[in-house]
Enzyme design. Structure first.
Site, short mmCIF file in Angstrom:
data_model
loop_
_atom_site.label_atom_id
_atom_site.label_comp_id
_atom_site.label_asym_id
_atom_site.label_seq_id
_atom_site.Cartn_x
_atom_site.Cartn_y
_atom_site.Cartn_z
N ARG A 78 0.81 -1.22 0.00
CA ARG A 78 0.00 0.00 0.00
C ARG A 78 0.84 1.27 0.00
O ARG A 78 1.91 1.32 0.62
CB ARG A 78 -0.93 0.01 1.22
CG ARG A 78 -2.00 -1.07 1.16
CD ARG A 78 -2.74 -1.23 2.48
NE ARG A 78 -3.83 -2.20 2.33
CZ ARG A 78 -3.67 -3.52 2.43
NH1 ARG A 78 -2.48 -4.03 2.69
NH2 ARG A 78 -4.71 -4.33 2.27
N HIS A 103 -0.86 -2.55 -4.54
CA HIS A 103 -0.27 -3.43 -5.55
C HIS A 103 -0.26 -2.81 -6.95
O HIS A 103 -0.48 -3.50 -7.96
CB HIS A 103 -0.99 -4.77 -5.57
CG HIS A 103 -0.79 -5.59 -4.32
ND1 HIS A 103 0.35 -5.54 -3.55
CD2 HIS A 103 -1.61 -6.49 -3.70
CE1 HIS A 103 0.24 -6.37 -2.53
NE2 HIS A 103 -0.94 -6.96 -2.60
N HIS A 173 2.91 -12.83 -5.43
CA HIS A 173 1.82 -12.92 -4.46
C HIS A 173 1.23 -14.33 -4.39
O HIS A 173 0.01 -14.51 -4.31
CB HIS A 173 0.73 -11.91 -4.82
CG HIS A 173 -0.09 -11.44 -3.66
ND1 HIS A 173 -0.93 -12.28 -2.97
CD2 HIS A 173 -0.20 -10.23 -3.07
CE1 HIS A 173 -1.53 -11.59 -2.01
NE2 HIS A 173 -1.10 -10.34 -2.04
N ASP A 230 -1.88 -9.42 8.31
CA ASP A 230 -1.62 -8.75 7.03
C ASP A 230 -0.61 -7.65 7.35
O ASP A 230 -0.90 -6.46 7.30
CB ASP A 230 -2.90 -8.17 6.42
CG ASP A 230 -2.73 -7.77 4.96
OD1 ASP A 230 -1.60 -7.92 4.43
OD2 ASP A 230 -3.70 -7.29 4.35
N GLU A 288 5.16 -12.46 1.14
CA GLU A 288 5.53 -11.54 0.08
C GLU A 288 6.81 -10.79 0.45
O GLU A 288 6.79 -9.87 1.27
CB GLU A 288 4.40 -10.54 -0.16
CG GLU A 288 3.05 -11.18 -0.43
CD GLU A 288 1.91 -10.22 -0.14
OE1 GLU A 288 1.89 -9.12 -0.72
OE2 GLU A 288 1.04 -10.57 0.69
#
Length: 324
Positions: A78, A103, A173, A230, A288
């Protein structure tokens, strides 16, 4: 091996390439640079696909949100407010995650058809991202190589050059599930990170680098993945010229292991609570490798700036094995 995988509505053909070496079989799509599947054996030599993917092209076109297996960019993760300053100019990006850019925007690298060429034990994907694509400055020439080494490990190598100052942060991803099916939350994870970047309600970093000690973010000793993540972890090794092992995922039932080595300073752990459709929440774990979220707005974070005359380089290695 190269085969037709499908056709986009404008007639563009999408191809699938199959790589196979030392017991690992990987399938890669020209659409989105997607890793469709990774097949590896368990301790009893039974093979299963350990990444989430769709059987046909329509699955990816109709379900773009999870970014299953895709190359994401120009900026993975982000950017707050879908804008950032660079040399006195504020660049407005395409907001696609509330007010933020995620992304690379609405049509990031994951929704583009890449040129693909065979290389030794792998494929090289390339494309040119024109100046202004999704709001990013500079004409960016990008190349990403997927290749298998003689142990069956998958090397993902990224390169990019620009004709004007810009920011770049690329990753893959893929969602891993070493059991091949079911919920991945019971698999065991280790991450060599003593700090992480806490986030606000929009998952934007606050700017702090917080100690993981005594918290649910402490994966320095392997434990079950669980759920509700996350977050970006600050790798103890920092940026390195060559990949250094920083994480391991282990499935006790099958014996399969996944090691992750990278040149990057961070890794985003996403436990996929928002998966839907043919997949259930928690069916995969995304690991990631990356620079930190919102780095263009955070001078204290490792820089993602790329200038003319320089080359962006990054490499991540996914190693597969088994334990008895």
């Amino acid at each position: 091996m190269n085969e037709l995988f499908g056709t986009l509505s404008d007639g563009t053909a999408v191809h699938r390439w199959t790589l196979e070496r030392a017991g690992t079989r990987v399938r890669v799509l020209s659409y989105g640079g997607i890793v469709q599947s990774v097949e590896v054996p368990d301790r009893d030599r039974r093979t299963a696909d350990v990444v989430l993917g769709f059987a046909g092209l329509d699955g990816y076109l109709e379900n773009p949100g999870p970014y299953l297996g895709a190359l994401v960019g120009r900026y993975a993760n982000r950017i707050a407010g879908a804008r950032f300053p660079l040399d006195g100019v504020t660049y407005a990006l395409e907001p696609n995650n509330g007010p933020n850019s995620l992304h690379g925007g609405t049509r990031g690298f994951d929704k583009r058809v890449w040129e693909v060429a065979a290389v030794e034990h792998g494929v090289r994907l390339s494309r040119v991202s024109p100046h202004g694509e999704e709001g990013f400055p500079g004409r960016l020439e990008v190349a990403v190589t997927y290749a298998l080494d003689d142990s069956g490990a998958l090397h993902v190598s990224y390169e990019a050059v620009t004709d004007a100052p810009t920011v770049v942060n690329l990753t893959n991803h893929s969602y891993f599930n070493l059991a091949g099916s079911g919920n991945a939350g019971g698999q065991e994870l280790r991450i060599a990170a003593s700090r992480y970047t806490p986030v606000d309600g929009d998952l934007i970093p606050t700017g702090a680098l917080e100690d993981v000690s005594g918290s649910r973010f402490d994966f320095r000793t392997a434990r079950k993945v669980g759920s509700g993540y996350d977050h970006n972890f600050v790798l103890d090794k920092g940026v390195t010229d060559a990949p250094v092992e920083i994480a391991e995922l282990y499935d006790p039932a099958s014996g399969r292991t996944l090691t992750v080595a990278t040149t990057e300073p961070g890794i985003q752990l996403y436990t996929a609570e928002h998966l839907s459709g043919p997949f259930a929440p928690g069916d995969g774990v995304a690991l990631e490798t990356q620079h930190f979220p919102d780095s263009p707005n955070r001078p204290g974070f490792p820089s993602t700036r790329l200038d003319p005359g320089g080359t962006y380089r990054s490499e991540t290695v996914y190693g597969f094995g088994v334990r008895d």
